[in-house]
Design an enzyme around this catalytic site. Structure first.
Site, short mmCIF file in Angstrom:
data_model
loop_
_atom_site.label_atom_id
_atom_site.label_comp_id
_atom_site.label_asym_id
_atom_site.label_seq_id
_atom_site.Cartn_x
_atom_site.Cartn_y
_atom_site.Cartn_z
N THR A 97 0.84 -1.20 0.06
CA THR A 97 -0.23 0.13 -0.03
C THR A 97 0.96 1.36 0.16
O THR A 97 0.60 2.32 -0.55
CB THR A 97 -1.10 0.28 1.13
N ASP A 125 -5.39 -2.40 -7.28
CA ASP A 125 -4.95 -2.95 -6.12
C ASP A 125 -5.42 -4.22 -5.99
O ASP A 125 -6.30 -4.59 -6.55
CB ASP A 125 -5.01 -1.97 -4.68
#
Length: 722
Positions: free
Chosen positions: A37, A226
């Site tokens: 992240t 993601d």
């Protein structure tokens, strides 16, 4: 810090490469705890602050609203809160934006209605009412699954957007077809889209109106995805389509952590990314910031057995810690007690409870752990679900027993209309009125007035008869037998089965198993009152909730989390790896189960414990340690508890029989009555009868001491002798 220093601060070389590689097709293989992240958000900030790209030209998609919100928060800290981060969103969130802008091309208004599950059920209630159906005919969950299967391909959208009123389905059975046709028409009438529709409508919009697709392609210069390992083919098609003009697609994920194939995730998309986009770059983030080297050694050695992956070995500069511990118990009580005592030991050394997590493959496995924690006065919280004895089906099942024992109003009210018996508000008010007047319980009032015309046409009498039969048998049957009798006679278990909720069925099976274990270890006859008195300890819901508690959760719930101390429990073959998954999807499912174990082990920061025990499962099958334990080299873990060579060989033989590697030969010719056969899960048994019309063998299995109907088309049944 000035310039871009705040963006690059603290990044390792591979993370910096991921942040600064901005052009072309880029795949980042980001292992567990590798700062995925951080790399993703810093890259977004680099595009905005380093390259001057407007956020309105960057699409960043992830899977959950929570993840999108967290990412927006991190980005705003890096680039300033005034920047528009609306395109950091979920797949569904992006589709809504597209449709609000362009759905008019499909003859739908821009203020279309987004339907959640409750809205879908409301539509079904209308349909059932119009067709005179009840949930006995088709449960909502079953029909919603069928609607989901029907919407797997987006072609149906053209029927939804056509000017014609009719929607015709010809490949489903009559009733299902009628319900789905009516559902689609009612959706169309209110311009409603459910979650499946959102992406399907966008795909059809882009396909049928190229100028709309071109507009969005021109707008989105950079696309980031993601958790790409969890993408479905439709989600991939969407981002691939959008990236064709500028050809800047950046995907981040870890094929070793794909744990949602059963709901559409496709590992091949990330594994074969370079085949799809020749010339694509791959960056591997293999430095773990979370775990000790010992935890990574265990995890790396396990996951290397998977074939469908991008090879990598996670490494860390963290300090060494203790080896992973494997505890093998002689029964589940011993396993649970060991876990509870180990937690006490950690707490006495200064470890807060909230630094400890207990993970398991399925919700029902929390039961024996919870009982041990309660006995040891260890506070705990269930994440992503209810405590075992607070689950609806467990409370319902115990209410059947309590009604037999005490005839109390609380139990009566809980189950009198489960399954539906037409004993609604009007009839309950009638019972209350007479119960109060005459000083009776509601159950006694029903007994007294069962022949009253108000109960004509209801199933109240059959309910009463089932409970009365239970009362007569309560001193003749064991508690576990009595519960089974009541759940069958009242139709409760059939209702759960027809609803298609496997988790609830598993929980009921675990409750029966727990009662059987209690009876077995009591060493004497257990009476109903005695059992209900004991179980009160576990059903007391007044226990105070505290923040400093041990966390209990499924491994799926634990994805993305980390804890200093992790216990992975219930590592029993056929439970973990899960037998149902593997019989449905064979080798792919076995690899996914192994990835799930990898996810579980890599949640641990300081120490990992894995536990299992001997005995029998709730379905009467002998328990063997999971193959995952034997796949890891013994030098990477320390075992507590003895596994004999004979027992280990038995376990390995069981692996070979049950799952992928050795497929039993199909017997030649017809299986006859009396033949001795072997089933990959139920074990050995004999054919008691053959139902040719139904196409089933009725097999009595020795370990179950029960007869099960086995389809003649089932390829796993092997003839041992005749």
């Amino acid at each position: 810090m000035t310039g871009l220093e705040h963006i690059m601060d603290g990044l390792n070389p591979e993370q910096k490469q991921a942040v600064t590689e901005t052009e072309g097709y880029i795949r980042v293989i980001a292992g567990a705890g590798s700062g995925k992240t951080r790399a993703l958000t810093r890259r977004y900030a680099y595009l905005v602050d380093g390259l001057g790209i407007e956020p309105s030209n960057i699409l960043c998609v992830t899977f959950t609203n929570k993840a999108a919100q967290e990412m927006r928060g991190r980005v705003r800290k890096l680039v300033g809160g005034e920047k528009d981060t609306a395109y950091i969103t979920t797949y569904h969130g992006f589709c809504v934006r597209v449709l609000r802008e362009d759905i008019h091309h499909l003859y739908y208004p821009k203020n279309f209605v987004i339907l959640d599950v409750e809205d879908q059920k409301d539509i079904l209630r209308e349909i059932y009412s119009e067709l005179g159906l009840t949930l006995k005919d088709q449960s909502f969950s079953n029909i919603l699954k069928k609607i989901g299967f029907f919407k797997a391909l987006p072609g149906y959208v053209r029927d939804m957007i056509s000017r014609e009123e009719t929607i015709s389905l010809d490949h489903l059975d009559d009733m299902e077809q009628k319900i789905i046709e009516m559902y689609l028409r009612k959706q169309k009438k209110i311009f409603g889209l459910d979650f499946e529709d959102l992406m399907n409508f966008v795909l059809i919009l882009f396909h049928d109106f190229p100028h709309v697709l071109e507009k969005w392609q021109d707008r989105l210069h950079y696309i980031q995805v993601d958790e790409f390992q969890d993408s479905s083919k439709k989600q991939f098609d969407l981002v691939e389509m959008l990236s064709r003009t500028h050809q800047n697609l950046f995907v981040v994920g870890d094929p070793d952590q794909t744990i949602y194939e059963w709901r559409g995730a496709n590992t091949d998309l990330i594994v074969n990314f370079e085949n799809q986009f020749p010339g694509a770059k791959t960056i591997v983030l293999d430095e773990n910031y979370r775990s000790t080297p010992e935890i990574l050694d265990f995890s790396n050695d396990l996951i290397r057995h998977n074939r469908n992956r991008v090879p990598k070995m996670m490494k860390t500069r963290n300090s060494s810690g203790p080896k992973t511990v494997h505890f093998h118990g002689k029964n589940e009580q011993e396993e649970a007690t060991w876990i509870a005592k180990k937690i006490h030991e950690l707490a006495s050394e200064g470890t807060p409870y909230h630094h400890i997590a207990i993970l398991y493959r399925a919700n029902y496995l929390s039961r024996f752990i919870e009982q041990a924690l309660i006995q040891e006065n260890i506070e705990y919280t269930i994440y992503g679900g209810f405590k075992f004895f607070e689950r609806m089906e467990i409370k319902d099942a115990l209410a059947h027993l309590r009604l037999v024992a005490f005839e109390d109003d609380l139990s009566f009210m809980r189950i009198v209309n489960k399954p539906r018996r037409q004993v609604g508000k009007k009839r309950l008010a009638f019972l209350r009125e007479h119960a109060e007047k005459e000083g009776l319980t509601l159950y006694e009032a029903l007994q007294n007035y069962i022949e009253h015309p108000i109960f004509k046409g209801t199933q109240a009498k059959s309910f009463l008869e089932a409970i009365e039969s239970g009362k007569q048998l309560k001193d003749k049957l064991s508690v576990s037998e009595l519960l089974q009798f009541l759940l069958e006679q009242t139709g409760y278990e059939k209702m759960i089965r027809e609803d298609g909720d496997q988790d609830r069925l598993d929980n009921l099976q675990e409750l029966k198993h727990s009662i059987h274990q209690f009876e077995k270890h009591a060493g004497e006859d257990v009476y109903l009152d005695q059992y209900l008195q004991m179980i009160t300890l576990y059903t007391d819901t007044e226990r105070e909730e505290k923040k400093n508690t041990v966390k209990l959760m499924t491994i799926h719930t634990a994805k993305g989390l980390e804890f200093p101390y992790v216990f992975v429990t219930g590592l029993t073959e056929s439970i973990f790896p899960n037998v149902r998954s593997i019989m449905e999807r064979k080798e792919r499912a076995l690899e996914e189960e192994r990835r799930l174990m990898y996810v579980a082990s890599t949640r641990a920061m300081k120490k990992l414990y894995i536990t299992e025990s001997e005995g029998f499962t709730g379905r009467g099958m002998m328990k063997y340690p999971s193959r995952f334990i034997f796949e890891v080299d013994r030098k990477y873990y320390h075992r507590i508890g003895d596994i004999s060579k004979e027992f280990e060989e038995e376990a390995r033989e069981f692996f070979r029989k049950v799952f992928v590697h050795e497929k039993p030969e199909r017997p030649a010719g017809r299986i006859e009555v009396g033949a001795k056969v072997e089933h990959p899960v139920f074990g050995e048994g004999t054919i008691e009868s053959i139902h040719a019309k139904k196409g089933v063998y009725m097999v009595r299995f020795f370990e179950l001491d029960a007869v099960r109907p086995i389809s003649q088309n089932f390829k796993g049944l092997t003839v041992l002798s005749k």
